[in-house]
Design a protein around this motif. Structure first.
Motif, mmCIF file in Angstrom:
data_model
loop_
_atom_site.group_PDB
_atom_site.id
_atom_site.type_symbol
_atom_site.label_atom_id
_atom_site.label_comp_id
_atom_site.label_asym_id
_atom_site.label_seq_id
_atom_site.Cartn_x
_atom_site.Cartn_y
_atom_site.Cartn_z
ATOM 1 N N ARG A 136 0.818 -1.224 0.000
ATOM 2 C CA ARG A 136 0.000 0.000 0.000
ATOM 3 C C ARG A 136 0.847 1.268 0.000
ATOM 4 N N GLN A 137 1.908 1.296 0.817
ATOM 5 C CA GLN A 137 2.713 2.518 0.912
ATOM 6 C C GLN A 137 3.284 2.902 -0.453
ATOM 7 N N GLN A 138 3.733 1.908 -1.219
ATOM 8 C CA GLN A 138 4.289 2.193 -2.542
ATOM 9 C C GLN A 138 3.190 2.608 -3.522
ATOM 10 N N LEU A 139 2.010 2.024 -3.398
ATOM 11 C CA LEU A 139 0.894 2.437 -4.257
ATOM 12 C C LEU A 139 0.501 3.884 -3.968
ATOM 13 N N VAL A 140 0.613 4.288 -2.712
ATOM 14 C CA VAL A 140 0.357 5.691 -2.365
ATOM 15 C C VAL A 140 1.423 6.590 -2.994
ATOM 16 N N HIS A 141 2.707 6.201 -2.885
ATOM 17 C CA HIS A 141 3.793 6.993 -3.478
ATOM 18 C C HIS A 141 3.631 7.124 -4.987
ATOM 19 N N LEU A 142 3.141 6.059 -5.646
ATOM 20 C CA LEU A 142 2.952 6.092 -7.094
ATOM 21 C C LEU A 142 1.709 6.871 -7.511
ATOM 22 N N GLY A 143 0.874 7.252 -6.548
ATOM 23 C CA GLY A 143 -0.353 7.970 -6.874
ATOM 24 C C GLY A 143 -1.482 7.048 -7.305
ATOM 25 N N VAL A 144 -1.300 5.736 -7.100
ATOM 26 C CA VAL A 144 -2.352 4.782 -7.467
ATOM 27 C C VAL A 144 -3.461 4.782 -6.420
ATOM 28 N N LEU A 145 -3.075 4.887 -5.136
ATOM 29 C CA LEU A 145 -4.033 4.986 -4.038
ATOM 30 C C LEU A 145 -3.823 6.295 -3.296
ATOM 31 N N PRO A 146 -4.878 6.859 -2.701
ATOM 32 C CA PRO A 146 -4.715 8.087 -1.912
ATOM 33 C C PRO A 146 -4.051 7.784 -0.572
ATOM 34 N N SER A 147 -3.426 8.806 0.027
ATOM 35 C CA SER A 147 -2.845 8.655 1.355
ATOM 36 C C SER A 147 -3.981 8.595 2.381
ATOM 37 N N PRO A 148 -3.710 8.118 3.615
ATOM 38 C CA PRO A 148 -4.761 8.091 4.640
ATOM 39 C C PRO A 148 -5.385 9.469 4.872
ATOM 40 N N GLU A 149 -4.560 10.522 4.836
ATOM 41 C CA GLU A 149 -5.081 11.873 5.020
ATOM 42 C C GLU A 149 -6.022 12.245 3.882
ATOM 43 N N GLU A 150 -5.617 11.894 2.664
ATOM 44 C CA GLU A 150 -6.474 12.180 1.507
ATOM 45 C C GLU A 150 -7.767 11.379 1.578
ATOM 46 N N GLU A 151 -7.672 10.124 2.029
ATOM 47 C CA GLU A 151 -8.878 9.308 2.150
ATOM 48 C C GLU A 151 -9.857 9.918 3.139
ATOM 49 N N THR A 152 -9.336 10.416 4.280
ATOM 50 C CA THR A 152 -10.202 11.045 5.283
ATOM 51 C C THR A 152 -10.856 12.298 4.716
ATOM 52 N N ALA A 153 -10.030 13.129 4.039
ATOM 53 C CA ALA A 153 -10.565 14.362 3.467
ATOM 54 C C ALA A 153 -11.586 14.077 2.370
ATOM 55 N N LEU A 154 -11.297 13.112 1.540
ATOM 56 C CA LEU A 154 -12.226 12.770 0.458
ATOM 57 C C LEU A 154 -13.521 12.196 1.007
ATOM 58 N N ALA A 155 -13.425 11.381 2.087
ATOM 59 C CA ALA A 155 -14.633 10.839 2.710
ATOM 60 C C ALA A 155 -15.489 11.968 3.269
ATOM 61 N N ARG A 156 -14.858 12.984 3.889
ATOM 62 C CA ARG A 156 -15.601 14.136 4.410
ATOM 63 C C ARG A 156 -16.290 14.884 3.281
ATOM 64 N N ARG A 157 -15.558 15.076 2.181
ATOM 65 C CA ARG A 157 -16.130 15.825 1.062
ATOM 66 C C ARG A 157 -17.280 15.048 0.397
ATOM 67 N N GLU A 158 -17.194 13.707 0.423
ATOM 68 C CA GLU A 158 -18.281 12.907 -0.148
ATOM 69 C C GLU A 158 -19.569 13.059 0.649
ATOM 70 N N ARG A 159 -19.435 13.416 1.938
ATOM 71 C CA ARG A 159 -20.620 13.606 2.791
ATOM 72 C C ARG A 159 -21.156 15.029 2.736
ATOM 73 N N ALA A 160 -20.505 15.905 1.997
ATOM 74 C CA ALA A 160 -20.876 17.323 1.986
ATOM 75 C C ALA A 160 -22.245 17.542 1.336
ATOM 76 N N ASN A 161 -23.008 18.517 1.858
ATOM 77 C CA ASN A 161 -24.317 18.891 1.330
ATOM 78 C C ASN A 161 -24.360 20.388 1.060
ATOM 79 N N GLY A 162 -25.188 20.790 0.109
ATOM 80 C CA GLY A 162 -25.365 22.215 -0.167
ATOM 81 C C GLY A 162 -26.336 22.868 0.783
#
Length: 280
Positions: A239-265
């Motif tokens: 996983r760590q190498q997949l994150v470095h290659l940009g194939v998977l998001p970092s844990p911080e990015e995953e948390t931020a993206l999960a928050r943004r997926e829950r966003a409402n107008g």
């Protein structure tokens, strides 16, 4: 063309056949499938019988290696003709661990619409030794002194030459439906967590040669087409190498993206707060 032998442990028929450079072939009999796919063949990586997620990126397809876990490769023939598959792990042929061109390599043979599972390197006519994810230092390729192609799984597929049909055979021939892909499922979160903790962040994934399992094979002669019908290639990393290659998001990015997926107008109705009306 081949005879069936009994599995020593379960008493079930498990015969495999493959094709050598002299166009002798070894065939394997196994269970149903799904994976990286062309119109001719599928390949997938299994852990505990379940296919791993695949991640298309950077012009190739990646899977996440889980440190210390055994894995198997499942092949499916999608056409109504026999195929022979040159299958290499870390650049080593899964039948004889040799490095050669795909055309000269020993190959696994699958009948029309057949599925088979290859769980390790074939070390005799009756046994194989399991694939498992490890580090480059502990890999089978490094032990053999051939470590130039660690981290890659590749299948090159050749069709059997089509026999000439008589008029009666041609009129009576019918196409069959290929088996539907199985649903993908990831290993449990706990298993992934344990596997991730077992590997250091700087370790690069490779494949080791592990415990012995029953896998009986027999050679057959097969007349193959000169050119491959398909080529399938998978890259695997921790996983760590997949994150470095940009194939998977970092844990911080995953948390931020999960928050943004829950966003409402909008939420419950109210007026905008007035900063000048405090105390009123």
């Amino acid at each position: 063309m081949f005879s069936q032998e009994r599995n020593r442990q379960h008493g079930t028929p498990t015969v495999a056949l493959f094709a050598t450079a002299a166009v002798i072939a070894l065939m394997a009999f196994g269970s149903p499938v799904e994976a990286l796919e062309t119109g001719v063949c599928r390949i997938e990586v299994l852990i505990d019988g379940k296919p791993l997620n695949e991640y298309p990126a950077r012009g190739t397809t990646y899977i996440e290696a889980l440190h210390g876990r055994e894995y198997a490769l499942r092949l499916t023939n999608l056409i109504d003709r026999r195929i022979a598959v040159a299958l290499a792990v870390d650049g080593l042929n899964s039948i004889d661990a040799k490095t050669s061109s795909a055309s000269k390599a020993s190959k696994w043979v699958l009948g029309p619409y057949q599925t088979t599972t290859i769980s390790g390197w074939q070390v005799s006519s009756t046994d194989a030794r399991r694939f498992f994810f490890t580090t480059e230092e502990k890999s089978y390729g490094t032990w053999l002194g051939r470590d130039a192609n660690l981290g890659v799984i590749e299948a090159v597929v050749y069709r059997e030459k089509k026999p000439k049909l008589t008029l009666g055979q041609w009129l009576g021939s019918r196409s069959k439906a290929a088996p539907a892909p199985a649903g993908r499922a990831r290993p449990s979160a706990e298993a992934e967590k344990q596997a991730g903790e077992a590997a250091d962040a700087d370790d690069l994934a490779a494949t080791g040669i592990g415990r012995r399992v029953d896998h009986r094979v027999q050679r057959i002669h097969l007349d193959l087409e000169d050119r491959p019908a398909a080529e399938l290639r998978l890259r695997y990393e921790y996983r760590q190498q997949l994150v470095h290659l940009g194939v998977l998001p970092s844990p911080e990015e995953e948390t931020a993206l999960a928050r943004r997926e829950r966003a409402n107008g909008f939420s419950d109705f109210s007026f905008a707060p007035d900063p000048f009306n405090h105390g009123r």
